[in-house]
Design a protein around this motif. Structure first.
Motif, PDB file in Angstrom:
ATOM      1  N   ALA A  20     -41.373  20.637 -63.723  1.00  0.00           N
ATOM      2  CA  ALA A  20     -41.279  21.744 -64.744  1.00  0.00           C
ATOM      3  C   ALA A  20     -41.127  21.319 -65.965  1.00  0.00           C
ATOM      4  O   ALA A  20     -41.493  22.105 -67.055  1.00  0.00           O
ATOM      5  N   CYS A  21     -40.215  20.422 -66.453  1.00  0.00           N
ATOM      6  CA  CYS A  21     -39.772  20.219 -67.713  1.00  0.00           C
ATOM      7  C   CYS A  21     -41.047  19.264 -68.410  1.00  0.00           C
ATOM      8  O   CYS A  21     -40.889  19.158 -69.912  1.00  0.00           O
ATOM      9  N   ARG A  22     -41.875  19.017 -67.901  1.00  0.00           N
ATOM     10  CA  ARG A  22     -43.187  18.457 -68.535  1.00  0.00           C
ATOM     11  C   ARG A  22     -44.366  19.445 -68.326  1.00  0.00           C
ATOM     12  O   ARG A  22     -45.459  18.773 -68.680  1.00  0.00           O
ATOM     13  N   LEU A  36     -40.121  24.897 -67.646  1.00  0.00           N
ATOM     14  CA  LEU A  36     -38.727  25.067 -67.645  1.00  0.00           C
ATOM     15  C   LEU A  36     -38.081  25.676 -68.693  1.00  0.00           C
ATOM     16  O   LEU A  36     -36.980  26.177 -68.584  1.00  0.00           O
ATOM     17  N   ASP A  37     -38.496  25.146 -69.899  1.00  0.00           N
ATOM     18  CA  ASP A  37     -37.927  25.757 -70.953  1.00  0.00           C
ATOM     19  C   ASP A  37     -38.123  27.635 -71.118  1.00  0.00           C
ATOM     20  O   ASP A  37     -37.068  28.047 -71.287  1.00  0.00           O
ATOM     21  N   GLY A  68     -33.069  32.798 -68.534  1.00  0.00           N
ATOM     22  CA  GLY A  68     -31.675  32.866 -67.480  1.00  0.00           C
ATOM     23  C   GLY A  68     -31.949  32.368 -66.305  1.00  0.00           C
ATOM     24  O   GLY A  68     -31.111  32.849 -65.459  1.00  0.00           O
ATOM     25  N   ILE A  69     -33.198  31.840 -65.970  1.00  0.00           N
ATOM     26  CA  ILE A  69     -33.228  31.363 -64.572  1.00  0.00           C
ATOM     27  C   ILE A  69     -32.741  30.237 -64.393  1.00  0.00           C
ATOM     28  O   ILE A  69     -32.884  29.365 -64.998  1.00  0.00           O
ATOM     29  N   PRO A  70     -31.856  30.034 -63.334  1.00  0.00           N
ATOM     30  CA  PRO A  70     -31.115  28.919 -62.959  1.00  0.00           C
ATOM     31  C   PRO A  70     -32.189  27.816 -62.536  1.00  0.00           C
ATOM     32  O   PRO A  70     -31.839  27.240 -61.443  1.00  0.00           O
TER      33      PRO A  70
END
Ligand SMILES: Cc1cc2nc3c(=O)[nH]c(=O)nc-3n(C[C@H](O)[C@H](O)[C@H](O)COP(=O)(O)OP(=O)(O)OC[C@H]3O[C@@H](n4cnc5c(N)ncnc54)[C@H](O)[C@@H]3O)c2cc1C
Length: 342
Positions: free
Chosen positions: A77-79, A24-25, A31-33
């Motif tokens: 995705a954030c992990r 995610l980061d 710049g991907i939403p």
């Protein structure tokens, strides 16, 4: 530093992800939403399918990603720290329109007290372009000389400014500056709009909103947007605060409730008895009033313990996981032992 390459299917992009960086980061930096909410493994907004490759997963809430989902090839995705080149696709089941994030320069055009430790800060961008976002989203706000932090918009999309409720965190670098030295006219940078814990306008069932402290900001935006859109289903808002001096906008929401009979606003005090308001944990108050949340949407925003308790309570009352949208007001920090997923 070594990098792996992650193919993000919806973005049709192969992204270099540095060692120690989450998918995610890396995606947001490019710049991907990518759909996301809390960025700390609690809300599940960035849930994705791992199509190829291996990732290690940092600790996360079991409400955000169950063991069964993990076994079925889903990740957050954030992990997710890629261990090999990989391919992922976000789930994104809701068909709401997403505005791509952009950078803006603005100035502080209003600064006022909402409570003893929450300020209303209004920022007006300099380019005068319309400020479009989904109710419940946030901005990465850069005040001068301190790190940029995430703050949720409290007003409605289409306004010429953005309003934020910023609580003073004792010892906090940015919020202490907002409460100490920030003044009218100061320059601010914004990256905006971000996050996926936003109002689902096509949902016709009842709505539950639970806010703790300055978590009322995104809830105000969600409720006022829903009412302005003419959404007629019951909207129950529970606002948890420690004591009466921590409550704000109560009269505002009560007046809205008189105009819109489908809106109920319930302040709940966790650390004080009051003749006017209910006492106890906000989650207890919800569980006393509502017995079956199947078919509801829930929006939850505030500090981590409240959000975690609210998510557990709502799911126990039958809310479907995909109907839960949470914003956790915290600087992501804890990163102990990752778990391998292939
Ligand atoms: C998606 C998102 C939306 C957010 N929206 C809002 C909002 O609308 N209003 C708002 O006031 N805040 C909001 N926050 C929290 C905000 O981004 C900052 O984390 C907060 O203002 C503290 O920043 P700081 O620089 O002052 O503290 P820091 O210097 O980052 O932290 C100082 C110390 O306080 C702890 N800490 C950090 N944040 C908190 C917290 N929230 N509660 C208790 N302790 C904390 C840290 O772990 C550290 O020990 C949001 C966070 C996220 C992730």
């Amino acid at each position: 530093m070594t990098a792996t390459f992650v193919d993000i299917r919806q973005a049709r992009t192969s992204l270099a992800v540095q060692s120690g960086q989450t998918i995610l980061d890396a995606a947001l930096a490019a710049g991907i939403p990518y759909p996301h909410g809390c960025r700390s493994g609690r809300c599940g907004s960035c849930k994705s399918r791992l199509i190829e490759g291996e990732v290690n997963l940092l600790p996360h809430s079991r409400f955000a990603l169950t063991d069964q989902e993990k076994a079925g090839g889903l990740i957050l995705a954030c992990r997710a720290l890629p261990q090999t080149d990989a391919a992922v696709a976000w789930l994104g089941s809701d068909d709401e329109e997403v505005q791509p994030p952009r950078r803006l320069d603005g100035r502080v055009t209003y600064l006022g007290d909402l409570t003893h430790d929450i300020k209303l800060v209004r920022i007006t961008p300099e380019d005068g372009a319309p400020l479009l976002f989904a109710a419940g989203q946030y901005a990465q706000v850069g005040f001068q000389g301190v790190p940029a932090r995430s703050y949720s918009m409290a007003n409605r999309s289409g306004d010429d400014g953005l309003e934020f409720h910023i609580r003073r965190v004792p010892g906090g670098l940015t919020s202490e500056q907002v409460h100490g030295t920030l003044k009218f006219g100061d320059r601010v940078t914004l990256e905006f709009p971000l996050g996926s814990s936003s109002l689902r306008q096509h949902h016709a069932g009842p709505i539950l909103c639970i806010a703790g402290g300055s978590g009322l900001a995104p809830i105000q935006s969600i409720v006022e947007t829903a009412l302005a859109l003419g959404m007629k289903q019951p909207i129950h808002v529970y606002f948890g605060a420690r004591s009466e001096r921590d409550l704000y906008l109560v009269e505002h929401f009560q007046a809205l409730g008189r105009q819109h009979p489908n809106l109920a606003f319930v302040p709940v005090l966790s650390a004080a008895q009051s003749a006017r308001y209910r006492s106890g944990f906000v989650t207890q108050a919800v569980a006393e009033d509502l017995s079956d949340l199947d078919g509801w949407k829930a929006y939850v925003a505030g500090p981590p313990p409240m959000v975690d308790a609210a998510m557990a309570m709502a799911l126990a009352l039958g809310l479907r996981q995909e109907d839960l949208h949470a914003d956790v007001f915290f600087t992501p920090e804890e990163l102990p032992t990752p778990v391998a997923v292939a």
